[in-house]
Design a protein around this motif. Structure first.
Motif, PDB file in Angstrom:
ATOM      1  N   ALA A 179       5.408   9.207   6.012  1.00  0.00           N
ATOM      2  CA  ALA A 179       5.371   8.570   4.748  1.00  0.00           C
ATOM      3  C   ALA A 179       6.417   9.151   3.886  1.00  0.00           C
ATOM      4  O   ALA A 179       6.911   8.263   3.102  1.00  0.00           O
ATOM      5  N   GLU A 180       7.235  10.216   4.243  1.00  0.00           N
ATOM      6  CA  GLU A 180       8.436  10.278   3.668  1.00  0.00           C
ATOM      7  C   GLU A 180       9.541   9.477   3.876  1.00  0.00           C
ATOM      8  O   GLU A 180      10.291   9.238   3.044  1.00  0.00           O
ATOM      9  N   THR A 181       9.649   8.954   5.080  1.00  0.00           N
ATOM     10  CA  THR A 181      10.720   8.169   5.714  1.00  0.00           C
ATOM     11  C   THR A 181      10.362   6.548   4.970  1.00  0.00           C
ATOM     12  O   THR A 181      11.065   5.932   4.505  1.00  0.00           O
ATOM     13  N   TRP A 182       9.037   6.227   5.472  1.00  0.00           N
ATOM     14  CA  TRP A 182       8.595   4.775   4.932  1.00  0.00           C
ATOM     15  C   TRP A 182       7.578   5.142   4.134  1.00  0.00           C
ATOM     16  O   TRP A 182       6.215   5.181   4.636  1.00  0.00           O
ATOM     17  N   LEU A 237       0.702  -1.209  -0.160  1.00  0.00           N
ATOM     18  CA  LEU A 237       0.012   0.070   0.092  1.00  0.00           C
ATOM     19  C   LEU A 237       0.980   1.216   0.012  1.00  0.00           C
ATOM     20  O   LEU A 237       1.607   1.639   1.136  1.00  0.00           O
ATOM     21  N   PRO A 238       0.992   2.009  -0.938  1.00  0.00           N
ATOM     22  CA  PRO A 238       1.658   3.266  -1.378  1.00  0.00           C
ATOM     23  C   PRO A 238       1.075   4.317  -0.343  1.00  0.00           C
ATOM     24  O   PRO A 238      -0.197   4.661  -0.477  1.00  0.00           O
ATOM     25  N   LEU A 239       1.792   5.026   0.760  1.00  0.00           N
ATOM     26  CA  LEU A 239       1.098   5.958   1.663  1.00  0.00           C
ATOM     27  C   LEU A 239       0.784   7.140   0.869  1.00  0.00           C
ATOM     28  O   LEU A 239       0.197   8.108   1.472  1.00  0.00           O
ATOM     29  N   SER A 240       0.956   7.328  -0.446  1.00  0.00           N
ATOM     30  CA  SER A 240       0.798   8.348  -1.458  1.00  0.00           C
ATOM     31  C   SER A 240      -0.628   8.484  -1.678  1.00  0.00           C
ATOM     32  O   SER A 240      -1.301   9.255  -1.882  1.00  0.00           O
ATOM     33  N   GLY A 241      -1.231   7.217  -1.326  1.00  0.00           N
ATOM     34  CA  GLY A 241      -2.618   6.832  -1.825  1.00  0.00           C
ATOM     35  C   GLY A 241      -3.531   6.942  -0.595  1.00  0.00           C
ATOM     36  O   GLY A 241      -4.859   6.877  -0.663  1.00  0.00           O
ATOM     37  N   LEU A 242      -2.779   7.506   0.589  1.00  0.00           N
ATOM     38  CA  LEU A 242      -3.679   7.568   1.902  1.00  0.00           C
ATOM     39  C   LEU A 242      -4.626   8.732   1.738  1.00  0.00           C
ATOM     40  O   LEU A 242      -4.263   9.983   1.322  1.00  0.00           O
ATOM     41  N   ASP A 243      -5.980   8.568   1.946  1.00  0.00           N
ATOM     42  CA  ASP A 243      -6.955   9.538   1.977  1.00  0.00           C
ATOM     43  C   ASP A 243      -7.904   9.391   3.380  1.00  0.00           C
ATOM     44  O   ASP A 243      -8.537   8.636   3.241  1.00  0.00           O
ATOM     45  N   ALA A 244      -7.753  10.404   4.113  1.00  0.00           N
ATOM     46  CA  ALA A 244      -8.655  10.518   5.257  1.00  0.00           C
ATOM     47  C   ALA A 244      -9.815  11.396   5.002  1.00  0.00           C
ATOM     48  O   ALA A 244     -10.655  11.795   6.101  1.00  0.00           O
ATOM     49  N   PHE A 245     -10.109  11.892   3.660  1.00  0.00           N
ATOM     50  CA  PHE A 245     -11.372  12.618   3.367  1.00  0.00           C
ATOM     51  C   PHE A 245     -11.357  13.898   4.000  1.00  0.00           C
ATOM     52  O   PHE A 245     -12.273  14.679   3.568  1.00  0.00           O
ATOM     53  N   VAL A 246     -10.484  14.416   4.810  1.00  0.00           N
ATOM     54  CA  VAL A 246     -10.210  15.833   5.128  1.00  0.00           C
ATOM     55  C   VAL A 246      -8.877  16.069   4.915  1.00  0.00           C
ATOM     56  O   VAL A 246      -8.114  15.551   5.288  1.00  0.00           O
ATOM     57  N   PRO A 247      -8.598  17.112   3.900  1.00  0.00           N
ATOM     58  CA  PRO A 247      -7.238  17.416   3.624  1.00  0.00           C
ATOM     59  C   PRO A 247      -6.265  17.506   4.696  1.00  0.00           C
ATOM     60  O   PRO A 247      -5.165  17.058   4.757  1.00  0.00           O
ATOM     61  N   LYS A 248      -6.673  18.365   5.776  1.00  0.00           N
ATOM     62  CA  LYS A 248      -5.788  18.640   6.842  1.00  0.00           C
ATOM     63  C   LYS A 248      -5.462  17.446   7.473  1.00  0.00           C
ATOM     64  O   LYS A 248      -4.107  17.017   7.910  1.00  0.00           O
ATOM     65  N   LEU A 249      -6.265  16.482   7.855  1.00  0.00           N
ATOM     66  CA  LEU A 249      -6.186  15.215   8.470  1.00  0.00           C
ATOM     67  C   LEU A 249      -5.228  14.479   7.648  1.00  0.00           C
ATOM     68  O   LEU A 249      -4.260  13.563   8.060  1.00  0.00           O
ATOM     69  N   THR A 250      -5.559  14.084   6.327  1.00  0.00           N
ATOM     70  CA  THR A 250      -4.647  13.385   5.351  1.00  0.00           C
ATOM     71  C   THR A 250      -3.544  13.918   5.523  1.00  0.00           C
ATOM     72  O   THR A 250      -2.400  12.967   5.661  1.00  0.00           O
ATOM     73  N   GLU A 251      -2.998  14.919   5.486  1.00  0.00           N
ATOM     74  CA  GLU A 251      -1.615  15.506   5.388  1.00  0.00           C
ATOM     75  C   GLU A 251      -0.903  15.304   6.826  1.00  0.00           C
ATOM     76  O   GLU A 251       0.155  15.078   6.780  1.00  0.00           O
ATOM     77  N   HIS A 252      -1.711  15.342   7.856  1.00  0.00           N
ATOM     78  CA  HIS A 252      -1.373  15.196   9.278  1.00  0.00           C
ATOM     79  C   HIS A 252      -0.792  13.752   9.322  1.00  0.00           C
ATOM     80  O   HIS A 252       0.251  13.372   9.989  1.00  0.00           O
ATOM     81  N   LEU A 253      -1.805  12.876   8.947  1.00  0.00           N
ATOM     82  CA  LEU A 253      -1.517  11.236   8.772  1.00  0.00           C
ATOM     83  C   LEU A 253      -0.105  10.887   8.258  1.00  0.00           C
ATOM     84  O   LEU A 253       0.345  10.052   8.661  1.00  0.00           O
ATOM     85  N   ARG A 254       0.349  11.452   7.169  1.00  0.00           N
ATOM     86  CA  ARG A 254       1.491  11.327   6.346  1.00  0.00           C
ATOM     87  C   ARG A 254       2.766  11.803   7.127  1.00  0.00           C
ATOM     88  O   ARG A 254       3.671  11.393   6.699  1.00  0.00           O
ATOM     89  N   THR A 255       2.540  12.659   8.192  1.00  0.00           N
ATOM     90  CA  THR A 255       3.717  13.217   8.804  1.00  0.00           C
ATOM     91  C   THR A 255       4.296  12.332   9.839  1.00  0.00           C
ATOM     92  O   THR A 255       3.756  11.375  10.045  1.00  0.00           O
ATOM     93  N   ALA A 256       5.403  12.651  10.508  1.00  0.00           N
ATOM     94  CA  ALA A 256       6.288  11.816  11.543  1.00  0.00           C
ATOM     95  C   ALA A 256       5.322  11.589  12.687  1.00  0.00           C
ATOM     96  O   ALA A 256       5.569  10.861  13.664  1.00  0.00           O
ATOM     97  N   ASP A 257       4.351  12.368  12.879  1.00  0.00           N
ATOM     98  CA  ASP A 257       3.280  12.218  14.170  1.00  0.00           C
ATOM     99  C   ASP A 257       2.737  10.681  14.001  1.00  0.00           C
ATOM    100  O   ASP A 257       2.200  10.055  14.946  1.00  0.00           O
ATOM    101  N   PHE A 258       2.519  10.439  12.599  1.00  0.00           N
ATOM    102  CA  PHE A 258       1.686   9.119  12.280  1.00  0.00           C
ATOM    103  C   PHE A 258       2.641   8.187  11.362  1.00  0.00           C
ATOM    104  O   PHE A 258       3.476   7.369  11.899  1.00  0.00           O
ATOM    105  N   PHE A 259       2.407   8.113  10.340  1.00  0.00           N
ATOM    106  CA  PHE A 259       2.985   7.132   9.246  1.00  0.00           C
ATOM    107  C   PHE A 259       4.341   7.422   8.729  1.00  0.00           C
ATOM    108  O   PHE A 259       5.085   6.630   8.421  1.00  0.00           O
TER     109      PHE A 259
END
Length: 198
Positions: A97-100, A73-95
């Motif tokens: 995605a830039e590192t993994w 599953l590419p994390l570039s395809g992650l969509d939380a249906f709310v743009p700010k939440l999607t962006e936050h989930l991709r950060t180091a606080d959660f997934f």
């Protein structure tokens, strides 16, 4: 006689290879959703879809223990249906995605469930370079022919994981550690290109 035996052996090998190939399905990312949902302080249950799945299924209804699944599953395809939440989930606080940039599930065991269309799939889920065992409760929705006559299967699956086990512990307990996964997917046996398509 020797030539005849060699011919028969070659024919059996070809049949065996064709049967094995016919049991290998390619996931259709356009008809696959991996939905995660969690409790947000008891007030709501947000969810996120992990799109763009890439992977293969090996499935033989007559020998389910020989089945397997390997999905990325590419994390570039992650969509939380709310743009700010999607962006936050991709950060180091959660997934992070830039590192993994990917998550992966690879089965280690497939077992027959309580009824013919039920399966239990045990496998390794890797998120943020942490691998933990996960058990999927799987339902075979349908096996048949897809568009163009290619063999096709469709499955639903559910599982529950603890995100803290994968190093994603931010905001626990105000947002739950427990995450429910709901998966629906279709997969088709790839077809060799016709002469016209070559």
């Amino acid at each position: 006689m020797t030539r005849t035996r060699l011919l028969i052996a070659s024919l059996l090998l070809a049949i065996s290879s064709a049967q094995a190939a016919s049991n290998t399905y390619k996931l259709d990312p356009n008809h696959t959703q991996v939905l995660a949902s969690w409790d947000h302080g008891g007030f709501s249950r947000p969810s996120a879809n992990f799109g763009g799945a890439d992977g293969t299924l090996v499935f033989d209804p007559d020998k389910v223990e020989a089945s397997s699944v390997d999905v990325t599953l590419p994390l570039s395809g992650l969509d939380a249906f709310v743009p700010k939440l999607t962006e936050h989930l991709r950060t180091a606080d959660f997934f992070d995605a830039e590192t993994w940039p990917t998550a992966r599930f690879k089965s280690t065991k497939v077992e027959q469930g309580a009824s013919p269309n039920k399966l239990k799939v045990t496998g390794d889920l890797t998120i943020r370079d942490v691998t933990k065992p996960v058990v999927l409760d799987v339902t075979l929705n349908k096996a048949g022919e897809g568009r163009g006559g290619a063999p096709k299967v469709g499955f639903d699956a559910t599982a529950t994981i603890l995100r803290s086990e994968f190093g994603i512990a931010k905001f626990i307990p105000s947002s739950s550690d427990e995450v429910q996964l709901r998966i629906t997917t279709e997969a088709t046996v790839p077809q060799a290109p016709t002469d016209a398509a070559k």
